[in-house]
Design a protein around this motif. Structure first.
Motif, short mmCIF file in Angstrom:
data_model
loop_
_atom_site.label_atom_id
_atom_site.label_comp_id
_atom_site.label_asym_id
_atom_site.label_seq_id
_atom_site.Cartn_x
_atom_site.Cartn_y
_atom_site.Cartn_z
N GLU A 1 0.82 -1.21 0.00
CA GLU A 1 0.00 0.00 0.00
C GLU A 1 0.86 1.26 0.00
O GLU A 1 0.41 2.32 -0.47
CB GLU A 1 -0.93 0.00 1.22
N ALA A 2 2.07 1.15 0.53
CA ALA A 2 2.94 2.33 0.59
C ALA A 2 3.38 2.79 -0.81
O ALA A 2 3.79 3.95 -0.97
CB ALA A 2 4.16 2.04 1.45
N LYS A 3 3.27 1.88 -1.78
CA LYS A 3 3.63 2.28 -3.14
C LYS A 3 2.67 3.32 -3.70
O LYS A 3 3.04 4.08 -4.60
CB LYS A 3 3.67 1.05 -4.05
N ASN A 4 1.41 3.31 -3.21
CA ASN A 4 0.41 4.25 -3.69
C ASN A 4 0.26 5.48 -2.78
O ASN A 4 -0.68 6.26 -2.95
CB ASN A 4 -0.95 3.56 -3.81
N PHE A 5 1.13 5.60 -1.79
CA PHE A 5 1.05 6.75 -0.91
C PHE A 5 1.44 8.02 -1.66
O PHE A 5 2.23 8.00 -2.62
CB PHE A 5 1.95 6.58 0.30
N ILE A 6 0.90 9.12 -1.22
CA ILE A 6 1.24 10.42 -1.80
C ILE A 6 2.43 10.99 -1.06
O ILE A 6 2.38 11.18 0.16
CB ILE A 6 0.04 11.39 -1.72
N THR A 7 3.50 11.24 -1.78
CA THR A 7 4.71 11.80 -1.19
C THR A 7 5.03 13.12 -1.87
O THR A 7 4.35 13.56 -2.80
CB THR A 7 5.88 10.81 -1.35
N LEU A 8 6.07 13.76 -1.39
CA LEU A 8 6.48 15.04 -1.98
C LEU A 8 6.98 14.86 -3.42
O LEU A 8 6.87 15.78 -4.24
CB LEU A 8 7.58 15.68 -1.12
N GLU A 9 7.51 13.67 -3.73
CA GLU A 9 8.04 13.46 -5.08
C GLU A 9 6.92 13.29 -6.11
O GLU A 9 7.01 13.79 -7.24
CB GLU A 9 8.94 12.22 -5.10
N ASN A 10 5.84 12.58 -5.74
CA ASN A 10 4.76 12.34 -6.71
C ASN A 10 3.52 13.18 -6.43
O ASN A 10 2.44 12.85 -6.88
CB ASN A 10 4.38 10.86 -6.72
N LEU A 11 3.68 14.25 -5.67
CA LEU A 11 2.52 15.07 -5.33
C LEU A 11 1.94 15.74 -6.58
O LEU A 11 0.72 15.70 -6.81
CB LEU A 11 2.91 16.12 -4.28
N ASP A 12 2.78 16.35 -7.44
CA ASP A 12 2.28 17.04 -8.64
C ASP A 12 1.62 16.04 -9.59
O ASP A 12 0.55 16.33 -10.18
CB ASP A 12 3.44 17.76 -9.34
N GLN A 13 2.22 14.87 -9.72
CA GLN A 13 1.66 13.86 -10.63
C GLN A 13 0.30 13.37 -10.15
O GLN A 13 -0.63 13.24 -10.95
CB GLN A 13 2.63 12.68 -10.73
N ARG A 14 0.14 13.17 -8.87
CA ARG A 14 -1.15 12.71 -8.35
C ARG A 14 -2.21 13.79 -8.47
O ARG A 14 -3.39 13.50 -8.71
CB ARG A 14 -1.00 12.26 -6.88
N ILE A 15 -1.80 15.04 -8.33
CA ILE A 15 -2.78 16.14 -8.50
C ILE A 15 -3.26 16.19 -9.94
O ILE A 15 -4.46 16.35 -10.22
CB ILE A 15 -2.16 17.47 -8.06
N GLU A 16 -2.34 16.06 -10.90
CA GLU A 16 -2.73 16.08 -12.31
C GLU A 16 -3.64 14.88 -12.65
O GLU A 16 -4.63 15.03 -13.38
CB GLU A 16 -1.48 16.04 -13.17
N GLU A 17 -3.34 13.71 -12.08
CA GLU A 17 -4.20 12.55 -12.34
C GLU A 17 -5.59 12.76 -11.75
O GLU A 17 -6.60 12.38 -12.38
CB GLU A 17 -3.57 11.30 -11.72
N ALA A 18 -5.69 13.36 -10.57
CA ALA A 18 -7.00 13.61 -9.97
C ALA A 18 -7.79 14.63 -10.78
O ALA A 18 -9.01 14.52 -10.93
CB ALA A 18 -6.83 14.10 -8.52
N LEU A 19 -7.09 15.63 -11.36
CA LEU A 19 -7.78 16.62 -12.18
C LEU A 19 -8.21 16.02 -13.51
O LEU A 19 -9.28 16.35 -14.04
CB LEU A 19 -6.88 17.83 -12.40
N ASP A 20 -7.41 15.16 -14.08
CA ASP A 20 -7.74 14.55 -15.36
C ASP A 20 -8.85 13.50 -15.22
O ASP A 20 -9.62 13.27 -16.17
CB ASP A 20 -6.50 13.89 -15.99
N ASN A 21 -8.94 12.85 -14.11
CA ASN A 21 -9.94 11.79 -13.90
C ASN A 21 -10.82 12.13 -12.70
O ASN A 21 -10.65 11.57 -11.61
CB ASN A 21 -9.25 10.44 -13.67
#
Length: 207
Positions: A166-186
């Motif tokens: 589950e830690a692989k899908n955690f939101i960290t400082l490194e993938n924060l921008d990418q997860r925000i873009e994915e949430a906006l796109d979907n």
């Protein structure tokens, strides 16, 4: 003469009295049977002293035990006395009876020893079986505890592996921008209703 009478321990009245006279000595502080009751004690009612019930029970028990001991001692002394008299009267018969009693006592003691040995063997076997059963029970408890410990460790290891996955899908400082873009796109619309079977029966339009 008066000086000699004063030194004599016997009262002078007794020495000077005639032999035929009867002397009655008066005791100081005593009253005769015919004297009336004192005025200060006319209305007095004699009450016995209070008795402690616990002490009374203890005294009764001790008196009973004392009476039994004395009775036993009397019977023992009486039996010894009667035995001596009987032995004095019938010597040979008493000696033969004593020999027979001694032989009977010896045989009974031998039987008693054999019975004690038999019961001791049975008791030792029972104690050994109980010890073996207790040791087996202790081993089973130890094995059960070890199994529970192993299951607990496996469960914790599984939880750790699951947490690592589950830690692989955690939101960290490194993938924060990418997860925000994915949430906006979907975008996901959670405004819907379901029935008892869990099927979506109504969904509002996404705004």
């Amino acid at each position: 003469m008066l000086r000699a009478l004063s030194r004599c321990p016997v009262p002078a009245v007794r020495l000077l009295a005639p032999r035929s006279a009867v002397l009655v000595e008066s005791v100081r502080g005593r009253k005769s049977r015919t004297d009336p009751k004192a005025k200060s004690k006319i209305g007095r009612i004699k009450t016995p002293p209070p008795v402690d019930p616990v002490e009374m029970i203890a005294m009764k028990e001790r008196y009973t035990e004392y009476s039994l001991i004395l009775k036993a001692l009397r019977l023992e002394f009486r039996e010894n006395m009667l035995r001596k008299r009987y032995e004095e009267k019938v010597g040979s018969v008493a000696e033969e009876r004593a020999k027979r009693d001694a032989e009977e006592h010896k045989s009974l003691m031998a039987w008693n020893d054999a019975e004690n040995h038999r019961l001791q063997v049975i008791r030792e076997q029972r104690v050994q079986k109980e010890a073996e059963a207790a040791e087996e029970k202790r081993k089973e408890a130890a094995m059960l505890h070890q199994q529970e410990l192993e299951n607990y460790i496996k469960e914790k290891e599984r939880q750790i592996l699951q947490l690592q996955e589950e830690a692989k899908n955690f939101i960290t400082l490194e993938n924060l921008d990418q997860r925000i873009e994915e949430a906006l796109d979907n975008p996901i619309n959670y405004n819907f209703a379901i029935d008892k079977e869990g099927r979506v029966v109504k969904r509002t339009a996404f705004q």
